[in-house]
Design a protein around this motif. Structure first.
Motif, PDB file in Angstrom:
ATOM      1  N   LEU A 193       0.829  -1.203   0.000  1.00 15.53           N
ATOM      2  CA  LEU A 193       0.000   0.000   0.000  1.00 15.53           C
ATOM      3  C   LEU A 193       0.867   1.258   0.000  1.00 15.53           C
ATOM      4  CD1 LEU A 193      -2.925  -0.906   2.443  1.00 15.53           C
ATOM      5  CD2 LEU A 193      -2.929  -0.930  -0.063  1.00 15.53           C
ATOM      6  N   ALA A 194       2.020   1.189   0.676  1.00 14.44           N
ATOM      7  CA  ALA A 194       2.944   2.330   0.649  1.00 14.44           C
ATOM      8  C   ALA A 194       3.482   2.544  -0.750  1.00 14.44           C
ATOM      9  CB  ALA A 194       4.086   2.096   1.639  1.00 14.44           C
ATOM     10  N   GLU A 195       3.820   1.456  -1.449  1.00 13.22           N
ATOM     11  CA  GLU A 195       4.309   1.572  -2.823  1.00 13.22           C
ATOM     12  C   GLU A 195       3.247   2.170  -3.739  1.00 13.22           C
ATOM     13  OE1 GLU A 195       5.595  -2.292  -4.006  1.00 13.22           O
ATOM     14  OE2 GLU A 195       7.282  -2.355  -2.594  1.00 13.22           O
ATOM     15  N   TYR A 196       1.985   1.875  -3.469  1.00 12.66           N
ATOM     16  CA  TYR A 196       0.885   2.395  -4.269  1.00 12.66           C
ATOM     17  C   TYR A 196       0.455   3.799  -3.830  1.00 12.66           C
ATOM     18  CZ  TYR A 196      -0.181  -1.925  -6.829  1.00 12.66           C
ATOM     19  OH  TYR A 196      -0.135  -3.004  -7.676  1.00 12.66           O
ATOM     20  N   GLY A 197       1.093   4.325  -2.795  1.00 11.04           N
ATOM     21  CA  GLY A 197       0.730   5.654  -2.309  1.00 11.04           C
ATOM     22  C   GLY A 197      -0.629   5.704  -1.654  1.00 11.04           C
ATOM     23  N   GLN A 198      -1.035   4.586  -1.015  1.00 17.87           N
ATOM     24  CA  GLN A 198      -2.373   4.508  -0.440  1.00 17.87           C
ATOM     25  C   GLN A 198      -2.380   4.579   1.082  1.00 17.87           C
ATOM     26  OE1 GLN A 198      -4.812   1.359  -2.031  1.00 17.87           O
ATOM     27  NE2 GLN A 198      -4.236   1.776  -4.137  1.00 17.87           N
ATOM     28  N   LEU A 199      -1.266   5.008   1.684  1.00 16.49           N
ATOM     29  CA  LEU A 199      -1.209   5.159   3.136  1.00 16.49           C
ATOM     30  C   LEU A 199      -0.920   6.610   3.492  1.00 16.49           C
ATOM     31  CD1 LEU A 199       0.883   2.023   4.226  1.00 16.49           C
ATOM     32  CD2 LEU A 199      -1.603   2.295   4.239  1.00 16.49           C
ATOM     33  N   VAL A 200      -1.374   7.003   4.660  1.00 18.61           N
ATOM     34  CA  VAL A 200      -1.074   8.317   5.220  1.00 18.61           C
ATOM     35  C   VAL A 200      -0.410   8.079   6.573  1.00 18.61           C
ATOM     36  CG1 VAL A 200      -1.985  10.506   6.028  1.00 18.61           C
ATOM     37  CG2 VAL A 200      -3.033   9.376   4.044  1.00 18.61           C
ATOM     38  N   ASP A 201       0.872   8.375   6.666  1.00 22.24           N
ATOM     39  CA  ASP A 201       1.642   8.114   7.889  1.00 22.24           C
ATOM     40  C   ASP A 201       1.536   6.643   8.307  1.00 22.24           C
ATOM     41  OD1 ASP A 201       2.446  10.793   8.059  1.00 22.24           O
ATOM     42  OD2 ASP A 201       0.642  11.323   9.201  1.00 22.24           O
ATOM     43  N   GLY A 202       1.604   5.760   7.317  1.00 23.52           N
ATOM     44  CA  GLY A 202       1.565   4.326   7.592  1.00 23.52           C
ATOM     45  C   GLY A 202       0.190   3.771   7.886  1.00 23.52           C
ATOM     46  N   CYS A 203      -0.844   4.582   7.746  1.00 26.87           N
ATOM     47  CA  CYS A 203      -2.202   4.154   8.084  1.00 26.87           C
ATOM     48  C   CYS A 203      -3.132   4.282   6.878  1.00 26.87           C
ATOM     49  CB  CYS A 203      -2.763   4.992   9.234  1.00 26.87           C
ATOM     50  SG  CYS A 203      -1.854   4.781  10.776  1.00 26.87           S
ATOM     51  N   LEU A 204      -4.200   3.492   6.899  1.00 27.68           N
ATOM     52  CA  LEU A 204      -5.215   3.606   5.860  1.00 27.68           C
ATOM     53  C   LEU A 204      -5.889   4.973   5.939  1.00 27.68           C
ATOM     54  CD1 LEU A 204      -7.011   0.139   6.273  1.00 27.68           C
ATOM     55  CD2 LEU A 204      -5.205   0.720   4.651  1.00 27.68           C
ATOM     56  N   PRO A 205      -6.243   5.557   4.796  1.00 29.52           N
ATOM     57  CA  PRO A 205      -6.927   6.854   4.814  1.00 29.52           C
ATOM     58  C   PRO A 205      -8.437   6.710   5.040  1.00 29.52           C
ATOM     59  CG  PRO A 205      -6.495   6.202   2.559  1.00 29.52           C
ATOM     60  CD  PRO A 205      -5.877   5.141   3.431  1.00 29.52           C
ATOM     61  N   TYR A 206      -8.883   5.519   5.378  1.00 29.96           N
ATOM     62  CA  TYR A 206     -10.310   5.258   5.614  1.00 29.96           C
ATOM     63  C   TYR A 206     -10.439   4.260   6.757  1.00 29.96           C
ATOM     64  CZ  TYR A 206      -9.187   1.016   2.963  1.00 29.96           C
ATOM     65  OH  TYR A 206      -8.610  -0.151   2.530  1.00 29.96           O
ATOM     66  N   ARG A 207     -11.648   4.149   7.268  1.00 26.40           N
ATOM     67  CA  ARG A 207     -11.954   3.157   8.300  1.00 26.40           C
ATOM     68  C   ARG A 207     -12.955   2.146   7.736  1.00 26.40           C
ATOM     69  NH1 ARG A 207     -10.390   4.982  13.511  1.00 26.40           N
ATOM     70  NH2 ARG A 207      -8.414   6.073  13.140  1.00 26.40           N
ATOM     71  N   ILE A 208     -12.861   0.942   8.199  1.00 31.35           N
ATOM     72  CA  ILE A 208     -13.832  -0.085   7.821  1.00 31.35           C
ATOM     73  C   ILE A 208     -15.109   0.188   8.610  1.00 31.35           C
ATOM     74  CG2 ILE A 208     -14.341  -2.549   7.798  1.00 31.35           C
ATOM     75  CD1 ILE A 208     -11.309  -3.053   7.597  1.00 31.35           C
ATOM     76  N   PRO A 209     -16.256   0.421   7.949  1.00 29.22           N
ATOM     77  CA  PRO A 209     -17.443   0.897   8.658  1.00 29.22           C
ATOM     78  C   PRO A 209     -18.392  -0.189   9.159  1.00 29.22           C
ATOM     79  CG  PRO A 209     -17.796   1.065   6.301  1.00 29.22           C
ATOM     80  CD  PRO A 209     -16.411   0.520   6.475  1.00 29.22           C
ATOM     81  N   PHE A 210     -18.139  -1.444   8.797  1.00 34.62           N
ATOM     82  CA  PHE A 210     -19.077  -2.505   9.172  1.00 34.62           C
ATOM     83  C   PHE A 210     -18.487  -3.393  10.278  1.00 34.62           C
ATOM     84  CE2 PHE A 210     -17.057  -3.341   5.008  1.00 34.62           C
ATOM     85  CZ  PHE A 210     -16.198  -4.377   5.346  1.00 34.62           C
ATOM     86  N   PRO A 211     -19.316  -4.223  10.906  1.00 34.92           N
ATOM     87  CA  PRO A 211     -18.815  -5.101  11.973  1.00 34.92           C
ATOM     88  C   PRO A 211     -17.727  -6.045  11.473  1.00 34.92           C
ATOM     89  CG  PRO A 211     -21.217  -5.011  12.014  1.00 34.92           C
ATOM     90  CD  PRO A 211     -20.789  -4.335  10.746  1.00 34.92           C
ATOM     91  N   VAL A 212     -16.712  -6.259  12.311  1.00 36.64           N
ATOM     92  CA  VAL A 212     -15.586  -7.130  11.954  1.00 36.64           C
ATOM     93  C   VAL A 212     -15.243  -8.010  13.151  1.00 36.64           C
ATOM     94  CG1 VAL A 212     -13.182  -7.261  11.193  1.00 36.64           C
ATOM     95  CG2 VAL A 212     -14.662  -5.416  10.350  1.00 36.64           C
ATOM     96  N   ALA A 213     -14.994  -9.282  12.878  1.00 40.56           N
ATOM     97  CA  ALA A 213     -14.613 -10.232  13.928  1.00 40.56           C
ATOM     98  C   ALA A 213     -13.310 -10.918  13.561  1.00 40.56           C
ATOM     99  CB  ALA A 213     -15.711 -11.278  14.117  1.00 40.56           C
TER     100      ALA A 213
END
Length: 220
Positions: free
Chosen positions: A103-123
């Motif tokens: 994701l860093a190579e693709y320029g899809q991280l901001v300070d090592g983190c995703l620029p979005y949050r997963i909005p649905f329930p996750v287990a």
């Protein structure tokens, strides 16, 4: 544990640990179409394509009767695909391992983190250490769902394949309950359950027809 079958009622999810959202299962979602998104934290392809697709579907169709659920599983890289790293992902957006690198190579991280949050329930999937050798029924179930045309292979090929599967299952540090229940081949995987609780699709990898399939099930 019998493996789920397309066209049959979706079996209840195992005793997974819900990290985000309230515990839920298919029998509580009657009347809704359910998309179960199964991924690994250390799975670059899950974050390049599949999870963004699931998030987009949640955003477009959750008011129309689609429920999206996420299950983080682990069938490899057990030191990275952990409950702790899932919590970091959900709470802070932190990516790890190969996911972070790509994701860093693709320029899809901001300070090592995703620029979005997963909005649905996750287990987090239920992980158990294997107890002894895999049984014949477990090996047969594995072969039936991962090796098309296995029974048509020459006897020597079947014998060699069975032995490789036996060794593979024996070498696993953990067995992932949801992953095995649905006979999955890898991650990302997507499962679709209709309004009546019937398992209608199980796909591995890129699923370009997912939105059209969701729309069709919502119309039923």
């Amino acid at each position: 544990m019998p493996t789920a079958q397309i066209g049959q009622p979706a079996p209840p999810l195992p005793d997974v640990e819900w990290v985000q959202g309230k515990p839920v299962n298919f029998d509580e979602l009657s009347g809704n179409v359910v998309l179960l998104e199964i991924f690994q934290v250390n799975c670059p392809g899950c974050f390049i394509d599949s999870l963004p697709q699931a998030i987009g579907l949640h955003q477009r169709y959750h008011t129309q009767g689609l429920t999206v659920l996420g299950i983080a599983t682990a069938f490899e890289d057990f030191d990275k695909n952990t409950l702790e790293n899932l919590r970091r992902l959900l709470q802070k957006g932190e990516a790890i391992g190969a996911t972070r690198q790509l994701l860093a190579e693709y320029g899809q991280l901001v300070d090592g983190c995703l620029p979005y949050r997963i909005p649905f329930p996750v287990a987090m999937d239920q992980l158990q250490q294997p107890q002894g050798e895999a049984s014949d029924s477990e090996i047969n179930d594995f072969l039936d769902h991962r090796f098309a045309g296995f029974q048509q292979q020459p006897a020597i090929v079947r014998q060699q394949t069975r032995e490789r599967v036996r060794q593979y299952l024996h070498a696993l540090a953990f067995r992932a309950a949801t992953f095995e229940l649905f006979g999955l081949q890898g991650t990302p995987s997507q499962l679709l359950v209709d309004k009546r609780g019937i398992l209608r699709a199980s796909k591995f990898g890129h699923y370009p027809g997912l939105e059209a399939d969701v729309q069709a099930l919502l119309r039923e």
